[in-house]
Scaffold this motif. Sequence first.
Motif, short mmCIF file in Angstrom:
data_model
loop_
_atom_site.label_atom_id
_atom_site.label_comp_id
_atom_site.label_asym_id
_atom_site.label_seq_id
_atom_site.Cartn_x
_atom_site.Cartn_y
_atom_site.Cartn_z
N LEU A 50 0.86 -1.15 0.10
CA LEU A 50 -0.01 0.28 0.25
C LEU A 50 0.87 1.27 0.04
N LYS A 51 2.15 0.99 0.06
CA LYS A 51 3.07 2.31 0.15
C LYS A 51 3.30 2.92 -1.28
N GLY A 52 3.00 2.22 -2.50
CA GLY A 52 3.22 2.88 -3.84
C GLY A 52 2.17 3.87 -4.16
N SER A 53 2.71 4.46 -5.15
CA SER A 53 1.48 5.62 -5.54
C SER A 53 1.08 5.38 -7.04
N VAL A 54 1.46 4.36 -7.57
CA VAL A 54 0.85 3.79 -9.04
C VAL A 54 0.62 2.30 -9.21
N TYR A 55 -0.60 2.13 -9.56
CA TYR A 55 -0.99 0.61 -9.58
C TYR A 55 -1.68 0.28 -10.84
N CYS A 56 -1.33 -0.92 -11.50
CA CYS A 56 -2.25 -1.33 -12.67
C CYS A 56 -3.74 -1.53 -12.11
N PRO A 57 -4.74 -1.39 -13.14
CA PRO A 57 -6.16 -1.61 -12.41
C PRO A 57 -6.34 -3.08 -11.81
N GLU A 58 -5.77 -4.06 -12.32
CA GLU A 58 -6.07 -5.43 -11.59
C GLU A 58 -5.39 -5.47 -10.07
N CYS A 59 -4.01 -5.02 -10.00
CA CYS A 59 -3.48 -4.93 -8.50
C CYS A 59 -4.25 -4.02 -7.94
N PHE A 60 -4.95 -2.75 -8.23
CA PHE A 60 -5.54 -1.93 -7.55
C PHE A 60 -6.71 -2.60 -6.96
N ALA A 61 -7.59 -3.20 -7.93
CA ALA A 61 -8.74 -3.81 -7.42
C ALA A 61 -8.69 -4.94 -6.45
N SER A 62 -7.69 -5.73 -6.57
CA SER A 62 -7.45 -6.68 -5.71
C SER A 62 -6.72 -6.71 -4.45
N LYS A 63 -5.79 -5.49 -4.34
CA LYS A 63 -5.12 -5.26 -3.18
C LYS A 63 -5.02 -4.12 -2.57
N VAL A 64 -5.49 -3.12 -3.11
CA VAL A 64 -5.68 -1.76 -2.70
C VAL A 64 -7.02 -1.07 -2.40
#
Length: 166
Positions: A50-64
Amino acid sequence: SKVLMSACKNCQKAKAPLHCGICMSALCKACAVFLTEDAFSLMDQLAEELKGSVYCPECFASKVEAPLDEYNALAEKARDVNVYYKAQSQESRYIKRTEKWIEVEGCADRDEVVLKLAFLAAKAGFNMIVDVETHAQKIHHGKWQTSVWSGRAIPARVDPKRLERS
């Protein structure tokens, strides 16, 4: 040597200068999901992903997304936590103080201290903090100085209907 840019994981666009904070896939600006630096500002312990600032849509949906929604709901509850400072002990004298002190350190100002204390209380299921104390410590850096704030409070749980009567 030239840096090779990969194609975007989502749209296959040739220039993808960004990388997902979790899976490290290449992303273009249009496909990336951005988080602001202060997205989890009230939390002191943050999972690495959760420390990043940029995510792909899949990782954002599943982990963030779920932790972010949970955090935002808690931050909203924290804004509704009743706050009584140490100097207001007359007003809070009938509130039981059975819990241990909660403490925060390294804050920019008094408001951040109070908000972080309220966040910790809300996270633990409390709706009030009493005997709030805040302290500023001056730190000198050459010719300029700054203050680092810390504070503590006792979390409490009071029936909201009882609060309205007092």
